[in-house]
Motif scaffolding. Structure first.
Motif, PDB file in Angstrom:
ATOM      1  N   ALA A 262     -39.031 -24.171 -33.090  1.00 57.56           N
ATOM      2  CA  ALA A 262     -39.926 -24.033 -31.946  1.00 57.56           C
ATOM      3  C   ALA A 262     -41.300 -23.564 -32.424  1.00 57.56           C
ATOM      4  O   ALA A 262     -41.436 -22.957 -33.496  1.00 57.56           O
ATOM      5  N   ALA A 263     -42.304 -23.835 -31.620  1.00 59.44           N
ATOM      6  CA  ALA A 263     -43.676 -23.453 -31.978  1.00 59.44           C
ATOM      7  C   ALA A 263     -43.786 -21.948 -32.190  1.00 59.44           C
ATOM      8  O   ALA A 263     -44.477 -21.493 -33.118  1.00 59.44           O
ATOM      9  N   THR A 264     -43.100 -21.181 -31.359  1.00 57.40           N
ATOM     10  CA  THR A 264     -43.160 -19.720 -31.516  1.00 57.40           C
ATOM     11  C   THR A 264     -42.561 -19.281 -32.852  1.00 57.40           C
ATOM     12  O   THR A 264     -43.087 -18.362 -33.488  1.00 57.40           O
ATOM     13  N   GLU A 265     -41.490 -19.948 -33.261  1.00 57.14           N
ATOM     14  CA  GLU A 265     -40.878 -19.617 -34.554  1.00 57.14           C
ATOM     15  C   GLU A 265     -41.820 -19.957 -35.708  1.00 57.14           C
ATOM     16  O   GLU A 265     -41.947 -19.199 -36.672  1.00 57.14           O
ATOM     17  N   ILE A 266     -42.502 -21.073 -35.594  1.00 56.71           N
ATOM     18  CA  ILE A 266     -43.462 -21.469 -36.637  1.00 56.71           C
ATOM     19  C   ILE A 266     -44.612 -20.470 -36.685  1.00 56.71           C
ATOM     20  O   ILE A 266     -45.070 -20.089 -37.757  1.00 56.71           O
ATOM     21  N   GLU A 267     -45.071 -20.031 -35.503  1.00 57.16           N
ATOM     22  CA  GLU A 267     -46.151 -19.041 -35.461  1.00 57.16           C
ATOM     23  C   GLU A 267     -45.722 -17.728 -36.118  1.00 57.16           C
ATOM     24  O   GLU A 267     -46.501 -17.110 -36.839  1.00 57.16           O
TER      25      GLU A 267
END
Length: 64
Positions: free
Chosen positions: A7-12
């Protein structure tokens, strides 16, 4: 959300290398391409069957 893609949050939060992201994207592109090819084959089969059935209906209608 695509399976195996973070997920984008995990990548961030954790980050991700560009090469890993490119590899994931290429994998998903290949999967989607194979899916489209399979769907196209199914579509062609259904179109052929539809044409065959339409001809049968026409013959039956002409007999009446």
């Amino acid at each position: 959300h695509l399976p195996e893609v973070p997920a984008a949050t995990e990548i961030e939060e954790k980050g991700m290398t560009v090469s890993n992201m490119v590899n994931l994207q290429m994998q998903k592109i290949e999967e989607l391409t194979l899916y489209v090819i399979a769907q196209n084959k199914k579509l062609e089969t259904l179109q052929a069957e539809n044409t065959r059935l339409a001809k049968q209906v026409k013959v039956i209608a002409e007999k009446k």
